[in-house]
Design an enzyme around this catalytic site. Structure first.
Site, PDB file in Angstrom:
ATOM      1  N   ASP A 165      -0.457   2.085   8.594  1.00 36.34           N
ATOM      2  CA  ASP A 165      -1.036   1.348   9.718  1.00 36.34           C
ATOM      3  C   ASP A 165      -0.225   1.460  11.011  1.00 36.34           C
ATOM      4  O   ASP A 165      -0.757   1.232  12.091  1.00 36.34           O
ATOM      5  CB  ASP A 165      -1.187  -0.129   9.368  1.00 36.34           C
ATOM      6  CG  ASP A 165      -2.119  -0.358   8.190  1.00 36.34           C
ATOM      7  OD1 ASP A 165      -2.924   0.539   7.888  1.00 36.34           O
ATOM      8  OD2 ASP A 165      -2.033  -1.430   7.565  1.00 36.34           O
ATOM      9  N   ARG A 205      -5.981  -2.239   9.480  1.00 36.06           N
ATOM     10  CA  ARG A 205      -6.046  -3.703   9.570  1.00 36.06           C
ATOM     11  C   ARG A 205      -6.278  -4.141  11.021  1.00 36.06           C
ATOM     12  O   ARG A 205      -7.282  -3.751  11.615  1.00 36.06           O
ATOM     13  CB  ARG A 205      -4.773  -4.335   8.981  1.00 36.06           C
ATOM     14  CG  ARG A 205      -4.598  -4.076   7.487  1.00 36.06           C
ATOM     15  CD  ARG A 205      -3.513  -4.918   6.898  1.00 36.06           C
ATOM     16  NE  ARG A 205      -2.202  -4.626   7.465  1.00 36.06           N
ATOM     17  CZ  ARG A 205      -1.086  -5.241   7.097  1.00 36.06           C
ATOM     18  NH1 ARG A 205      -1.131  -6.189   6.166  1.00 36.06           N
ATOM     19  NH2 ARG A 205       0.075  -4.910   7.621  1.00 36.06           N
ATOM     20  N   GLY A 263       0.826  -1.205   0.000  1.00 36.79           N
ATOM     21  CA  GLY A 263       0.000   0.000   0.000  1.00 36.79           C
ATOM     22  C   GLY A 263       0.857   1.250   0.000  1.00 36.79           C
ATOM     23  O   GLY A 263       1.896   1.297   0.665  1.00 36.79           O
TER      24      GLY A 263
END
Length: 319
Positions: free
Chosen positions: A127, A171, A11
């Site tokens: 993240d 996530r 990503g």
């Protein structure tokens, strides 16, 4: 080393371009030839290499995303794909590779190192889910993107006396929700590290309602539930008017903030210095304000620690 390469994988994250810029310009400063590999490990296998010059990275430090593009690559998970990637690197005279990405990208860098090709990893993921480092590239900017959304939604929720459930990315890591929720003054923060109890949450919302507060913000990490489902349950149990918002990939874009430009630049320079010394199989991080490197296998094995103290503090100040 005299010739190195750099790629971005997985990503995209704000700050990747700052890292690419630093790799190219510092590498050239040391007399190196630098190649950019397009579309991650897929481009590596396909031989998508660009000879980078000083001007190749002009006017990119402020841009989100990655100028080298990124892609998922199942073929590179195979031994044959990895060997083909190494062959492509050697065909271009490249002696070491810098990989910018998350844990999956680091496994690719590790595979190259296992085949005897020096690779260095730079943590690039919004993240913030890599346990060995305090911060990853893109996390700070993503949090600020969420914070802007929280500010805007609070205005309209207050006007209509509603509760807004904002679902954010991450996530199985709740850091984006935790940090943006704390700084946005969210009444409730729901994260996978502390599984949410809807009964308890509804009790808090009802207590807040009894105090005369008819609006509120709930920041929900995607690993802890779905915004529409949580919204429906809270509305049914409390009678409060609720609305759900899923921010999605908007969190990955936008101009990187100061911290991500700072981290990207320092990570990039550090990686070049390692390769200059012929050192591979390392990943770079920052701990207590200090930049460092460690073995890829050891770094990826470090379990991320949940900041319970920060979570508890957020609960207290939200009352």
């Amino acid at each position: 080393m005299k010739t190195i390469g750099v790629l971005t994988s997985g990503g995209d994250a704000p700050g990747m371009n700052a890292a690419i810029r630093a790799v190219v310009r510092y590498g050239i400063h040391l007399g190196m030839t630098v190649y950019g590999v397009e579309r991650g490990f897929a481009g590596l296998i396909e031989g998508k290499f660009n000879h980078m010059q000083l001007r190749s990275v002009a006017d990119i430090i402020h841009r989100g995303g990655t100028i080298l593009k990124t892609a998922r690559c199942e073929d590179f998970k195979t031994k044959a794909g990895q060997e083909k990637g190494v062959a492509q690197l050697k065909n271009h005279g490249i002696e070491g590779l810098i990989v910018i990405g998350g844990d999956g990208s680091f496994m690719g860098a590790r595979a190259l190192s296992n085949l005897g090709f020096p690779a260095v990893g730079i943590p690039g993921t919004i993240d913030n889910d890599l346990g060995y480092t305090d911060y990853t590239l893109g996390f700070d900017t993503a949090c600020n993107t969420v914070l802007n959304a929280v500010n805007n939604l609070r205005d309209t929720m207050t006007s209509h006396e509603r509760v807004s459930i904002i679902e954010v990315m991450g996530r199985n890591c709740g850091d984006i929700a935790l940090y943006s929720g704390l700084c946005g003054g969210a009444e409730i923060i729901m994260i996978p590290e502390n599984p949410p109890d809807l009964d308890e949450i509804c009790e808090k919302m009802l207590a807040s309602k009894q105090r005369g507060k008819l609006s509120g913000i709930i920041v929900l990490a995607e690993g802890a539930g779905r915004a529409d489902e949580v919204s429906a349950q809270i509305a049914a149990r409390t009678g409060m008017s609720c609305r759900s918002t899923v921010l999605g990939h908007i969190q990955r874009g936008g101009n990187p903030g100061m911290q991500d430009r700072y981290l990207g630049t320092n990570f990039g320079v550090y990686a070049v210095k390692l390769l200059q010394q012929g050192i591979g199989n390392r990943i770079i991080g920052i701990k207590n304000g200090q930049f460092f490197d460690m073995d890829i296998i050891e770094g990826c094995a470090v379990k991320r620690k949940f900041n319970k103290q920060l979570y508890d503090m957020a609960e207290v100040v939200a009352k």
